[in-house]
Design a protein around this motif. Structure first.
Motif, PDB file in Angstrom:
ATOM      1  N   ASP A  56      -6.721  15.569   1.933  1.00 61.05           N
ATOM      2  CA  ASP A  56      -5.946  14.345   1.718  1.00 61.05           C
ATOM      3  C   ASP A  56      -6.243  13.654   0.390  1.00 61.05           C
ATOM      4  OD1 ASP A  56      -8.560  13.781   2.532  1.00 61.05           O
ATOM      5  OD2 ASP A  56      -7.999  11.927   3.542  1.00 61.05           O
ATOM      6  N   ASP A  66       0.863  -1.181   0.000  1.00 61.28           N
ATOM      7  CA  ASP A  66       0.000   0.000   0.000  1.00 61.28           C
ATOM      8  C   ASP A  66       0.900   1.232   0.000  1.00 61.28           C
ATOM      9  OD1 ASP A  66      -1.723   2.098   0.504  1.00 61.28           O
ATOM     10  OD2 ASP A  66      -2.887   1.015   2.014  1.00 61.28           O
ATOM     11  N   SER A  91       1.490  17.128   0.676  1.00 65.95           N
ATOM     12  CA  SER A  91       0.420  16.132   0.586  1.00 65.95           C
ATOM     13  C   SER A  91      -0.788  16.499   1.437  1.00 65.95           C
ATOM     14  CB  SER A  91       0.940  14.757   1.033  1.00 65.95           C
ATOM     15  OG  SER A  91       1.973  14.309   0.192  1.00 65.95           O
ATOM     16  N   SER A 102       5.240   8.605   1.127  1.00 65.97           N
ATOM     17  CA  SER A 102       6.097   7.428   1.272  1.00 65.97           C
ATOM     18  C   SER A 102       7.465   7.658   0.653  1.00 65.97           C
ATOM     19  CB  SER A 102       5.425   6.206   0.631  1.00 65.97           C
ATOM     20  OG  SER A 102       4.273   5.837   1.351  1.00 65.97           O
ATOM     21  N   SER A 124       0.301   4.242   0.143  1.00 65.61           N
ATOM     22  CA  SER A 124      -0.104   5.332   1.036  1.00 65.61           C
ATOM     23  C   SER A 124       0.407   5.121   2.454  1.00 65.61           C
ATOM     24  CB  SER A 124      -1.630   5.464   1.049  1.00 65.61           C
ATOM     25  OG  SER A 124      -2.239   4.357   1.706  1.00 65.61           O
ATOM     26  N   ARG A 125       1.045   3.965   2.709  1.00 72.84           N
ATOM     27  CA  ARG A 125       1.557   3.640   4.039  1.00 72.84           C
ATOM     28  C   ARG A 125       3.094   3.663   4.021  1.00 72.84           C
ATOM     29  NH1 ARG A 125      -2.256   1.417   7.437  1.00 72.84           N
ATOM     30  NH2 ARG A 125      -4.270   0.917   6.475  1.00 72.84           N
ATOM     31  N   THR A 151      -0.613   9.871  -4.262  1.00 73.93           N
ATOM     32  CA  THR A 151      -0.773   8.889  -3.190  1.00 73.93           C
ATOM     33  C   THR A 151       0.540   8.468  -2.544  1.00 73.93           C
ATOM     34  OG1 THR A 151      -2.700   8.038  -4.375  1.00 73.93           O
ATOM     35  CG2 THR A 151      -1.828   6.684  -2.585  1.00 73.93           C
TER      36      THR A 151
END
Length: 395
Positions: free
Chosen positions: A146, A49, A101, A79, A51-52, A75
């Motif tokens: 976001d 993911d 972001s 990261s 976004s993590r 997105t």
């Protein structure tokens, strides 16, 4: 062989993936699992993911990457900053990534550093709406902080529309708040920029073509955007001031602006190259490969010499996204535009047999066309001729 992790496997990342392979690098395309076209182009796939940040960092260390980058996608920006800081890689910092972001943090940084921008308020509940129109002047724009593109954004022209717009935005966002700002009605446009080792290599103002739905949806761009000397200077100065306010470095930059009464206002910016064919326009305009520059700077190489050596006289160019004003099952794509002079790219994202939607956001685009010519006007003529030869037939 150097390994570059590319965040995102959608159509917006395809050209970056292809460039990595073209220039002799090993591409590790990273995204959640799904039927994304980038996986087919990758040297290796990584399911994570994007976004993590911690999940991406774990994958980056596992693959022992040399660089990390993305294109046309917000997105994964946070990261990228996180991984660059933790692994000592070249690219924007975690702090800059967070600021670019999050629209609330960005607006605050703009205000603190004297960047021209609209007045705003953070709003967490409907109870706060009564005071908003006393503090801010209509029309207003309600924004999720976001999300990207036109998602979670609503324009409010009457006070009685505010609650509905707020509820719509809060249904889209993952945050427990949004921002409401004065909607500056003027000429919207954007710019592409590139910053290397603290130096802004270029700022290219681009004209925007929009489709009005709940808000203005970007469906096209062109370059150059003709501005008089003072306005061009102001665009450059405000862009540089905003880049430094956020702390962006060693990355491409996508900037949204608006012009009203001779004054340039910054809407937002982010530390990645723009979407909807903006990388192609920048490459055509300067006569260089923007994707090569993105890869070079991610690998810690300075692309300044490449840019200065290869850039040519400005070439006018124009891009339009293809879309439908009707929803339905796509029966046929009529395309008789293939032999029109000046077209550099004509791509369809869909095939007959699928359901398509009337355009309500940039996610509903069905294809793209890019052209070049001796002037923006000539490019526009080529585009309109091509569009008259393309039709999406639904049933």
């Amino acid at each position: 062989m150097k390994k570059i992790m590319i965040l995102g496997a959608g159509r917006g990342q395809l050209d970056l993936i292809r460039a990595a392979k073209k220039y002799g690098y090993y591409s590790i395309v990273t995204s959640i699992e799904g039927n994304y076209p980038g996986f087919d182009e990758a040297d290796e796939c990584c399911y994570a993911d994007i976004s993590r940040p911690e999940e991406v960092l774990e994958a980056a260390r596992r693959f022992n990457i040399d660089a990390i980058a993305t294109a046309c996608l917000d997105t994964g920006v946070s990261s990228i900053g996180y991984v660059c800081d933790k692994m000592g890689l070249s690219g924007l910092s975690e702090k800059a990534a967070k600021l670019s972001s999050d629209k609330l943090l960005m607006k605050s940084a703009f205000m603190e550093n004297g960047v021209n921008t609209a007045k705003y308020k953070k709003v967490s509940s409907a109870d706060e709406l009564d005071s908003i129109t006393k503090e801010l002047n209509l029309p207003l724009i309600v924004k999720a902080v976001d999300l990207q593109g036109s998602r979670g954004i609503n324009i409010v022209r009457k006070k009685e529309e505010l609650l509905s717009a707020f509820e719509d935005t809060m249904n889209e966002t993952k945050k427990d708040f949004c921002i409401i700002e004065e909607f500056i009605e003027g000429y919207e446009f954007g710019a592409q920029a590139f910053v290397v080792n603290g130096k802004v290599l270029y700022v290219l103002p681009c004209g925007d073509i929009t489709y009005l739905s709940k808000t203005n949806i970007p469906v096209g761009h062109y370059a150059p955007l003709e501005l008089d000397g003072e306005l061009a200077k102001s665009v450059y100065e405000q862009s540089v001031k905003a880049i430094r306010a956020i702390g962006l470095n060693n990355c491409a930059v996508n900037i949204d602006m608006i012009l009203k009464d001779g004054r340039v206002y910054l809407i937002e910016l982010t530390g990645r190259v723009g979407a909807n064919c903006l990388p192609q326009l920048s490459s055509i305009y300067f006569g260089i490969d923007v994707y090569k520059m993105i890869i070079d700077v991610a690998l810690g190489n300075d692309p300044t010499e490449y840019f200065e050596k290869n850039k040519k006289d400005a070439t006018c160019c124009y891009a339009r996204m293809l879309y439908s004003e009707k929803s339905g099952r796509l029966k046929e794509i009529k395309n008789n535009a293939g032999n029109i002079d000046g077209i550099t790219e004509l791509t369809f994202f869909v095939k007959p047999g699928i359901n398509i939607r009337k355009i309500t956001s940039s996610r509903d685009c069905l294809g793209e066309i890019v052209v070049k010519g001796s002037s923006v006007k000539e490019c526009e003529v080529i585009i309109e001729k091509a569009l008259s030869e393309i039709d999406f037939i639904t049933e």
